[in-house]
Design a protein around this motif. Structure first.
Motif, mmCIF file in Angstrom:
data_model
loop_
_atom_site.group_PDB
_atom_site.id
_atom_site.type_symbol
_atom_site.label_atom_id
_atom_site.label_comp_id
_atom_site.label_asym_id
_atom_site.label_seq_id
_atom_site.Cartn_x
_atom_site.Cartn_y
_atom_site.Cartn_z
ATOM 1 N N ALA A 1 -11.199 61.064 34.429
ATOM 2 C CA ALA A 1 -10.669 59.781 34.768
ATOM 3 C C ALA A 1 -9.332 59.830 35.469
ATOM 4 N N ASP A 2 -8.294 60.976 35.107
ATOM 5 C CA ASP A 2 -7.285 61.156 35.571
ATOM 6 C C ASP A 2 -7.313 61.552 36.974
ATOM 7 N N VAL A 3 -8.086 62.413 37.324
ATOM 8 C CA VAL A 3 -8.511 62.991 38.646
ATOM 9 C C VAL A 3 -8.933 61.852 39.689
ATOM 10 N N GLU A 4 -9.671 60.956 39.122
ATOM 11 C CA GLU A 4 -10.182 59.668 39.904
ATOM 12 C C GLU A 4 -8.890 58.909 40.110
ATOM 13 N N ARG A 5 -7.969 58.783 39.220
ATOM 14 C CA ARG A 5 -6.862 57.738 39.191
ATOM 15 C C ARG A 5 -5.901 58.165 40.461
ATOM 16 N N LEU A 6 -5.507 59.696 40.415
ATOM 17 C CA LEU A 6 -4.643 60.326 41.165
ATOM 18 C C LEU A 6 -5.210 60.269 42.581
ATOM 19 N N ARG A 7 -6.521 60.665 42.671
ATOM 20 C CA ARG A 7 -7.115 60.477 44.000
ATOM 21 C C ARG A 7 -6.976 59.048 44.607
ATOM 22 N N ALA A 8 -7.328 58.046 43.710
ATOM 23 C CA ALA A 8 -7.216 56.718 44.252
ATOM 24 C C ALA A 8 -5.844 56.343 44.672
ATOM 25 N N VAL A 9 -4.739 56.625 43.849
ATOM 26 C CA VAL A 9 -3.478 56.575 44.268
ATOM 27 C C VAL A 9 -3.219 57.223 45.717
ATOM 28 N N ARG A 10 -3.437 58.207 45.778
ATOM 29 C CA ARG A 10 -3.080 59.143 46.840
ATOM 30 C C ARG A 10 -3.788 58.397 48.080
ATOM 31 N N ARG A 11 -4.765 58.061 47.877
ATOM 32 C CA ARG A 11 -5.539 57.320 49.293
ATOM 33 C C ARG A 11 -4.905 56.180 49.435
ATOM 34 N N ALA A 12 -4.417 55.334 48.597
ATOM 35 C CA ALA A 12 -3.764 54.196 48.626
ATOM 36 C C ALA A 12 -2.454 54.199 49.497
ATOM 37 N N GLY B 1 -3.240 52.964 33.074
ATOM 38 C CA GLY B 1 -4.217 52.024 33.121
ATOM 39 C C GLY B 1 -5.434 52.528 33.985
ATOM 40 N N SER B 2 -6.258 51.544 34.239
ATOM 41 C CA SER B 2 -7.364 51.844 35.114
ATOM 42 C C SER B 2 -7.400 52.368 36.433
ATOM 43 N N VAL B 3 -8.266 52.553 37.239
ATOM 44 C CA VAL B 3 -7.961 53.127 38.643
ATOM 45 C C VAL B 3 -7.475 51.881 39.611
ATOM 46 N N ASP B 4 -8.085 50.724 39.118
ATOM 47 C CA ASP B 4 -7.520 49.651 40.065
ATOM 48 C C ASP B 4 -6.261 49.143 39.646
ATOM 49 N N ALA B 5 -5.903 49.165 38.351
ATOM 50 C CA ALA B 5 -4.420 48.808 37.928
ATOM 51 C C ALA B 5 -3.505 49.832 38.613
ATOM 52 N N ALA B 6 -3.994 51.179 38.474
ATOM 53 C CA ALA B 6 -2.809 52.277 39.034
ATOM 54 C C ALA B 6 -2.578 52.120 40.437
ATOM 55 N N THR B 7 -3.806 51.745 41.084
ATOM 56 C CA THR B 7 -3.764 51.436 42.630
ATOM 57 C C THR B 7 -2.904 50.267 42.998
ATOM 58 N N ARG B 8 -3.106 49.367 42.380
ATOM 59 C CA ARG B 8 -2.370 47.982 42.895
ATOM 60 C C ARG B 8 -0.833 48.293 42.186
ATOM 61 N N ALA B 9 -0.749 49.085 41.445
ATOM 62 C CA ALA B 9 0.886 49.166 40.867
ATOM 63 C C ALA B 9 1.732 50.243 41.869
ATOM 64 N N ALA B 10 0.918 51.226 42.359
ATOM 65 C CA ALA B 10 1.088 52.070 43.286
ATOM 66 C C ALA B 10 1.559 51.325 44.675
ATOM 67 N N GLU B 11 0.711 50.477 45.120
ATOM 68 C CA GLU B 11 0.790 49.826 46.373
ATOM 69 C C GLU B 11 2.011 48.857 46.443
ATOM 70 N N ARG B 12 2.175 48.172 45.259
ATOM 71 C CA ARG B 12 3.246 47.342 44.869
ATOM 72 C C ARG B 12 4.790 48.001 45.248
ATOM 73 N N ALA B 13 4.638 49.271 44.442
ATOM 74 C CA ALA B 13 5.943 50.023 44.356
ATOM 75 C C ALA B 13 6.372 50.598 45.846
ATOM 76 N N VAL B 14 5.417 51.026 46.495
ATOM 77 C CA VAL B 14 5.376 51.503 47.752
ATOM 78 C C VAL B 14 6.058 50.154 48.862
ATOM 79 N N ASP B 15 5.330 49.177 48.582
ATOM 80 C CA ASP B 15 5.817 47.947 49.081
ATOM 81 C C ASP B 15 7.359 47.493 49.156
#
Length: 350
Positions: free
Chosen positions: A162-173, A131-145
């Motif tokens: 787009a993939d690089v942006e998503r991965l970077r956003a997930v790593r930051r999150a 999904g989008s950057v925001d969707a990936a970030t939210r899903a990653a944060e929920r999983a870690v929680d």
């Protein structure tokens, strides 16, 4: 031996290289001491996945052609031609044998392979969709929680930027302590894969899974040799044998699917061959029902110090064959210790 067909609705469509599926269809395989050459009752599951295993009809034909379901019957089922059928019978016989011995399937597998006692629990990864950057970030944060310490992020469906942006956003999150994996499902060309692995280095991925099409074994070998990011092979095991992949030096990580390899015994043997070649095995399902999923947990537990496995797939089913005796808790699955697959948890299915 009894064969009972089933169909399980998926929570959302499952896309493979060949089709989009709404259901997982297969067969429960039961062996009974009153009619089969076994001491205890046993239960297995054969859930073919087209493109990975034989078709549903070929699986049914293979199961119906077994006849006597004693231990020697495994020799009559071709693990290469009909791996799901062999998995169903092999898991049922493993369940029966372990129940007879008063051991869990994991304990019996480890004992037969002369391995250390199996792990009490298996770490698992959460999967983050494309999904989008925001969707990936939210899903990653929920999983870690929820306690997951390993995330697999789907890539390849969008452009590389787009993939690089998503991965970077997930790593930051999620921070540096969470293991990140990327799964391209064979979607890239050699040139794109080379650029992707180079650009992904900034997020420190544990590996990139199937960066090239399944049949490009030489490309995987070259990519692995030239990249500092480890490569994992998954779909290539539908095109090549474990030995061919290992002999080609095409991977750092081998994704081991018991259903696609022909049973828990074949999966553990593949994992051991991988380890002997310096390749790490990771056990995953093919989005199976709970019986096969629990079987895969036992396989993973028998592999010493196994990494996070792709076994948190029960939520992909809208309904299951039975309640899950070993659900995911805080990013881990506790391995059933009762005899067989899970003691009497599946007695209503046998």
């Amino acid at each position: 031996m009894r064969i009972d067909p089933f169909s399980l609705r998926l929570s959302s469509p499952l896309r493979t290289a060949r089709a989009e599926m709404l259901d997982r269809e297969g067969f429960l395989v039961s062996v009974d001491p009153t009619v089969d050459d076994v001491a205890s009752a046993g239960l297995g599951e054969a859930t073919p996945l087209p493109g990975w295993t034989e078709s549903l009809s070929a699986c049914e034909d293979a199961l119906c052609g077994i006849g006597d379901a004693g231990p020697d019957a495994l020799d009559a089922v071709d693990a290469d031609a009909t791996p799901a059928a062999r998995h169903g019978l092999a898991l049922a016989l493993a369940d029966a044998d372990a129940r007879d011995a008063g051991l869990s399937v994991a304990e019996r597998l480890a004992e037969d392979a002369e391995l250390p006692s199996p792990a009490a629990s298996v770490p698992v990864n959460a999967t983050i969709g494309d999904g989008s950057v925001d969707a990936a970030t939210r899903a990653a944060e929920r999983a870690v929680d929820d306690g997951y310490r390993c995330l697999k992020v789907k890539v390849g469906a969008r452009g590389l930027d787009a993939d690089v942006e998503r991965l970077r956003a997930v790593r930051r999150a999620v921070g540096p302590a969470v293991e990140l994996r990327a799964d391209a499902n064979g979607s890239w060309s050699r040139s794109v894969a080379r650029r992707a692995l180079d650009r992904f280095r900034a997020v420190d991925p544990a590996y990139v899974e199937q960066p090239l099409p399944a049949d490009d074994l030489d490309g995987l070998r070259r990519l692995r040799a030239d990249s500092r990011v480890p490569v994992a092979v998954d779909e290539s095991l539908a095109a090549y044998t474990v030995e061919e992949v290992l002999n080609a030096d095409a991977t750092d990580v081998l994704i081991v699917k018991p259903m696609a390899l022909g049973g828990p015994d074949e999966a553990l043997a593949a994992a051991r061959r991988a380890r002997a070649a310096g390749v790490e095995p990771i056990v995953t399902t093919t989005v199976d029902g709970v019986v096969a999923r629990v079987g895969a947990v036992h396989v993973a537990a028998a592999i010493p110090d196994v990494g996070a496995c792709g076994l948190a797939t029960g939520s992909l089913l809208a309904a299951d064959l039975a309640p899950d005796p070993c659900p995911v808790e805080a990013g881990e699955i506790s391995v059933p210790t009762a005899p067989g697959l899970a003691g009497d948890a599946f007695d209503g299915l046998r």
